[in-house]
Design a protein around this motif. Structure first.
Motif, PDB file in Angstrom:
ATOM      1  N   ASP A 195     -30.239 -18.757  23.391  1.00  0.00           N
ATOM      2  CA  ASP A 195     -30.312 -18.774  21.926  1.00  0.00           C
ATOM      3  C   ASP A 195     -29.977 -17.422  21.303  1.00  0.00           C
ATOM      4  N   SER A 196     -29.821 -16.385  22.127  1.00  0.00           N
ATOM      5  CA  SER A 196     -29.466 -15.074  21.570  1.00  0.00           C
ATOM      6  C   SER A 196     -28.102 -14.617  22.065  1.00  0.00           C
ATOM      7  N   ARG A 197     -27.262 -15.577  22.475  1.00  0.00           N
ATOM      8  CA  ARG A 197     -26.018 -15.160  23.124  1.00  0.00           C
ATOM      9  C   ARG A 197     -25.001 -14.535  22.175  1.00  0.00           C
ATOM     10  N   HIS A 198     -25.208 -14.679  20.862  1.00  0.00           N
ATOM     11  CA  HIS A 198     -24.280 -14.032  19.925  1.00  0.00           C
ATOM     12  C   HIS A 198     -24.697 -12.603  19.589  1.00  0.00           C
ATOM     13  N   VAL A 199     -25.912 -12.228  19.960  1.00  0.00           N
ATOM     14  CA  VAL A 199     -26.430 -10.911  19.569  1.00  0.00           C
ATOM     15  C   VAL A 199     -26.172  -9.917  20.695  1.00  0.00           C
ATOM     16  N   GLY A 200     -24.956  -9.395  20.721  1.00  0.00           N
ATOM     17  CA  GLY A 200     -24.528  -8.528  21.813  1.00  0.00           C
ATOM     18  C   GLY A 200     -25.441  -7.333  22.026  1.00  0.00           C
ATOM     19  N   TYR A 201     -25.973  -6.779  20.934  1.00  0.00           N
ATOM     20  CA  TYR A 201     -26.828  -5.601  21.062  1.00  0.00           C
ATOM     21  C   TYR A 201     -28.060  -5.886  21.916  1.00  0.00           C
ATOM     22  N   SER A 202     -28.457  -7.162  22.010  1.00  0.00           N
ATOM     23  CA  SER A 202     -29.702  -7.484  22.718  1.00  0.00           C
ATOM     24  C   SER A 202     -29.530  -7.577  24.231  1.00  0.00           C
ATOM     25  N   TYR A 203     -28.297  -7.560  24.737  1.00  0.00           N
ATOM     26  CA  TYR A 203     -28.141  -7.633  26.188  1.00  0.00           C
ATOM     27  C   TYR A 203     -27.179  -6.568  26.728  1.00  0.00           C
ATOM     28  N   LEU A 204     -27.084  -6.495  28.042  1.00  0.00           N
ATOM     29  CA  LEU A 204     -26.326  -5.422  28.683  1.00  0.00           C
ATOM     30  C   LEU A 204     -24.820  -5.616  28.626  1.00  0.00           C
ATOM     31  N   THR A 205     -24.384  -6.853  28.879  1.00  0.00           N
ATOM     32  CA  THR A 205     -22.960  -7.096  29.090  1.00  0.00           C
ATOM     33  C   THR A 205     -22.212  -7.252  27.764  1.00  0.00           C
ATOM     34  N   VAL A 206     -20.891  -7.283  27.840  1.00  0.00           N
ATOM     35  CA  VAL A 206     -20.081  -7.495  26.648  1.00  0.00           C
ATOM     36  C   VAL A 206     -20.331  -8.897  26.084  1.00  0.00           C
TER      37      VAL A 206
ATOM     38  N   GLU B 262     -42.139 -10.306   1.320  1.00  0.00           N
ATOM     39  CA  GLU B 262     -40.915  -9.537   1.139  1.00  0.00           C
ATOM     40  C   GLU B 262     -39.726 -10.179   1.844  1.00  0.00           C
ATOM     41  N   LEU B 263     -38.597 -10.143   1.165  1.00  0.00           N
ATOM     42  CA  LEU B 263     -37.371 -10.682   1.749  1.00  0.00           C
ATOM     43  C   LEU B 263     -36.711  -9.593   2.585  1.00  0.00           C
ATOM     44  N   GLN B 264     -36.314  -9.956   3.782  1.00  0.00           N
ATOM     45  CA  GLN B 264     -35.679  -8.980   4.666  1.00  0.00           C
ATOM     46  C   GLN B 264     -34.268  -9.408   4.987  1.00  0.00           C
ATOM     47  N   LEU B 265     -33.386  -8.427   5.001  1.00  0.00           N
ATOM     48  CA  LEU B 265     -32.008  -8.708   5.362  1.00  0.00           C
ATOM     49  C   LEU B 265     -31.687  -7.920   6.625  1.00  0.00           C
ATOM     50  N   ASN B 266     -31.248  -8.614   7.666  1.00  0.00           N
ATOM     51  CA  ASN B 266     -30.861  -7.953   8.912  1.00  0.00           C
ATOM     52  C   ASN B 266     -29.522  -8.505   9.349  1.00  0.00           C
ATOM     53  N   GLY B 267     -28.846  -7.744  10.185  1.00  0.00           N
ATOM     54  CA  GLY B 267     -27.563  -8.239  10.659  1.00  0.00           C
ATOM     55  C   GLY B 267     -27.251  -7.726  12.039  1.00  0.00           C
ATOM     56  N   PHE B 268     -26.235  -8.323  12.624  1.00  0.00           N
ATOM     57  CA  PHE B 268     -25.780  -7.904  13.944  1.00  0.00           C
ATOM     58  C   PHE B 268     -24.295  -8.174  14.026  1.00  0.00           C
ATOM     59  N   GLY B 269     -23.673  -7.520  14.974  1.00  0.00           N
ATOM     60  CA  GLY B 269     -22.254  -7.780  15.115  1.00  0.00           C
ATOM     61  C   GLY B 269     -21.677  -7.079  16.316  1.00  0.00           C
ATOM     62  N   SER B 270     -20.448  -7.437  16.601  1.00  0.00           N
ATOM     63  CA  SER B 270     -19.701  -6.839  17.698  1.00  0.00           C
ATOM     64  C   SER B 270     -18.261  -6.702  17.244  1.00  0.00           C
ATOM     65  N   ILE B 271     -17.686  -5.537  17.528  1.00  0.00           N
ATOM     66  CA  ILE B 271     -16.272  -5.335  17.244  1.00  0.00           C
ATOM     67  C   ILE B 271     -15.638  -4.925  18.558  1.00  0.00           C
ATOM     68  N   GLY B 272     -14.692  -5.710  19.026  1.00  0.00           N
ATOM     69  CA  GLY B 272     -14.179  -5.388  20.346  1.00  0.00           C
ATOM     70  C   GLY B 272     -12.753  -5.832  20.573  1.00  0.00           C
ATOM     71  N   MET B 273     -12.222  -5.369  21.682  1.00  0.00           N
ATOM     72  CA  MET B 273     -10.893  -5.776  22.127  1.00  0.00           C
ATOM     73  C   MET B 273     -11.037  -6.264  23.569  1.00  0.00           C
ATOM     74  N   THR B 274     -10.352  -7.354  23.863  1.00  0.00           N
ATOM     75  CA  THR B 274     -10.468  -7.970  25.185  1.00  0.00           C
ATOM     76  C   THR B 274      -9.087  -8.395  25.651  1.00  0.00           C
ATOM     77  N   ARG B 275      -8.828  -8.184  26.931  1.00  0.00           N
ATOM     78  CA  ARG B 275      -7.531  -8.583  27.487  1.00  0.00           C
ATOM     79  C   ARG B 275      -7.716  -9.225  28.843  1.00  0.00           C
ATOM     80  N   SER B 276      -7.130 -10.410  28.991  1.00  0.00           N
ATOM     81  CA  SER B 276      -7.073 -11.056  30.292  1.00  0.00           C
ATOM     82  C   SER B 276      -5.668 -10.848  30.838  1.00  0.00           C
ATOM     83  N   SER B 277      -5.567 -10.478  32.118  1.00  0.00           N
ATOM     84  CA  SER B 277      -4.269 -10.039  32.646  1.00  0.00           C
ATOM     85  C   SER B 277      -3.299 -11.185  32.919  1.00  0.00           C
TER      86      SER B 277
END
Lengths: 408, 141
Positions: A130-141, A26-41
């Motif tokens: 190797d999972s640094r783009h998958v924000g859901y998998s870790y604690l920090t932003v 079976e073919l599986q389709l999965n996805g991940f993403g992050s939608i955010g706003m960031t500001r450096s002062s």
């Protein structure tokens, strides 16, 4: 731009929710993403998530820094054989969200204790890299910018071999990989080609109860020079009369140089408590980059759906001196050349530490909302992790972020 | 006052669901023998799934939203279903290993266990029958 993806995303979420994972054939389709706003002062240098990003936040809120979207198709052909392809759209080289192919490989698992992958895979320099783009998998932003941000190599085309062996209640795992890079990095408004650079490395990890300790090592052999041909050419023209200038040009060459990356990571993960500590060391045979050491610690404790976390990280690099042999004050052109070389050497300097405070809220299944505040204290000469610095940059800034991570 | 009488009963039901005793079972004639907590963790977290015979163990999951999923991972690792999901997000999107196959409910789980001697799965002790054999049970809690 990421907000336009939302309707599409909800459709995909719905479709994926029906799928039964990992039924052979079976073919599986999965996805991940992050939608955010960031500001450096601080307005005097642009804060970026990693060196793939050509522009960053300098006093304004930006969605580009921490927003991304990834889609993965995987096909488990049999118990031994699987095909995986993954595309990511993130703000990167070219000042765009142009999608890139992050993975496309075949995984062959002839025996349950080992697997071989051939194709394109995310790079695996450090534990969790190797999972640094998958924000859901870790604690920090985002993964610590002091630790991971200076490592912009995303994927390699090649192969990796993984083996596991239990010893009593411990599990030893090893991995070897080799291949070539194939991407471009932004350098000011120029392009540094990584395509063809060769990579080889491995890691060994030991898991025992809540503990994981991993030792990683990678060597990278660069194929192309930095886009600083006018400096190198000028130095080589002077070389016949001024051997030191020729030597300087040679030492600034990145093509043919080697960089080595070593790291030690330890994770303690027990129930609601998560602790991570990592150390890394990078050394470069070219004088165009400075050798650096970096480290971070991170602690989080879950209560219900909320996980507050606190972290501390630092990076320090060792400045290099190059004697070009070009006397000062003879001609403005030669002075400019000396200054250009000093600028190249100074550009790869990092000297800063970051204190991080944040909260992850698992607000719904498949969604996590995170807020984070980073206090960065560095030297005015800490330029490497940033973009677009000006003379007034003092090395100090505060970064605030709010991000919604999801998977489906 | 029939409504008031129903309330303690409902509470009792809710409590018994939350404290339902989970066991890990296989088909009675499976080659999978008794497992310790470490072996079980390795199998369900995709770290190491080789059985003594050299064959691969095939763990089965119930849906992430199910009370059994929550109870099993809480008992095994003191982790929430969201944390387990985050763990698998890391492994799935690096393409390293496939997560346990998810089946819709414990009835389907039993069917799968009976059909496949290398499969193992968690269910409430009360749902066991003689065709299944327990390979792991959580101690007194």
């Amino acid at each position: 731009m990421p907000t336009r993806l939302f309707p599409l995303l909800l459709l995909l979420l719905n479709a994926a929710a029906q799928a039964d994972p990992a039924i052979p054939g079976e073919l599986q389709l999965n996805g991940f993403g992050s939608i955010g706003m960031t500001r450096s002062s601080n307005r005097n240098a642009a804060f970026v998530r990693d060196l793939n990003q050509p522009k960053g936040t300098q006093g304004q809120w930006r969605s580009e820094t921490d927003s991304l979207f990834g889609l993965q198709a995987s096909w488990q052909i049999s118990q031994q054989l699987a095909l995986v392809a993954q595309g990511i759209s993130r703000y990167h080289f070219g000042n765009s969200y142009a999608p890139e192919l992050m993975s496309a490989f075949v995984r062959y698992e002839p025996r349950p204790f080992g697997s071989l992958r051939v194709g394109r895979m995310p790079t695996d320099f450090y534990l969790y890299s190797d999972s640094r783009h998958v924000g859901y998998s870790y604690l920090t932003v985002r993964p610590s910018t002091d630790f991971f941000g200076v490592l912009p190599f995303s994927h390699l085309d090649g192969a990796d071999l993984q083996l596991a062996h239990p010893f009593g209640n411990s599990l030893l795992r090893g991995k070897l990989y080799w291949g070539k890079l194939d991407e471009d990095l932004p350098l000011a408004d120029r392009r540094w080609q990584l395509a063809g650079s060769r990579l080889a490395g491995g890691n060994l990890s030991l898991q025992h109860g809540p503990w994981t300790v991993r030792l990683s090592s990678t060597i990278l052999h660069f194929q192309h020079n930095l886009p600083i041909a006018e400096v190198s050419d000028a130095l080589r023209q002077l070389a016949p009369g001024l051997p030191a200038a020729g030597e300087t040009a040679r030492r600034l060459d990145v093509a043919g140089s080697n960089s080595r990356f070593h790291s030690l990571g330890a994770v303690y993960d027990e129930g609601p408590l998560q602790l991570q500590a990592m150390l890394s060391h990078a050394s470069h045979s070219t004088a165009a980059f400075q050798d650096w050491r970096a480290a971070y610690i991170l602690a989080g404790y879950r209560r219900g759906n909320l996980t507050p976390f606190v972290g501390y990280s630092w990076i320090r690099s060792r400045s290099r001196e190059l004697d070009t042999g070009i006397p000062r004050g003879i001609s403005p052109d030669l002075d400019r050349l000396n200054a250009g070389i000093a600028g190249i050497l100074a550009d790869s300097h990092s000297e800063q530490q970051t204190t991080t405070l944040g909260l992850r809220w698992d607000l719904a299944s498949q969604f996590a909302l995170k807020i984070q505040h980073d206090i960065i204290r560095g030297q005015p000469g800490s330029l490497f992790p940033y973009r677009n610095e000006n003379q007034a940059w003092n090395g100090r800034t505060r970064v605030s972020s709010i991000v919604l991570d999801f998977i489906f | 006052m029939p409504r008031l009488h129903a309330l303690p009963l409902l509470l009792l039901l809710a409590l018994s669901a939350a404290h339902a005793e989970m066991v890990v079972a296989v088909r009675a004639d499976s080659e999978i023998g008794p497992l310790n907590k470490t072996e079980l963790t390795h199998i369900f977290l995709g770290r190491y799934r080789q059985l003594a015979s050299g064959q691969q163990a095939e763990p089965l999951d119930l849906p992430v939203a199910s009370p059994e999923h929550a109870a099993f991972y809480e008992a095994l690792l003191n982790k929430t279903s969201a944390e387990i999901r985050a763990y698998w997000a890391r492994l799935v999107f690096t393409g390293r290993v496939a997560p346990p196959r998810t089946v819709d409910n414990s009835e389907r789980l039993q069917e799968q266990l009976l059909a496949n001697p290398r499969a193992l799965g968690y269910l409430e002790r009360t749902k066991l029958d003689r065709r299944l054999r327990v390979v792991f049970e959580f101690g007194e809690r």
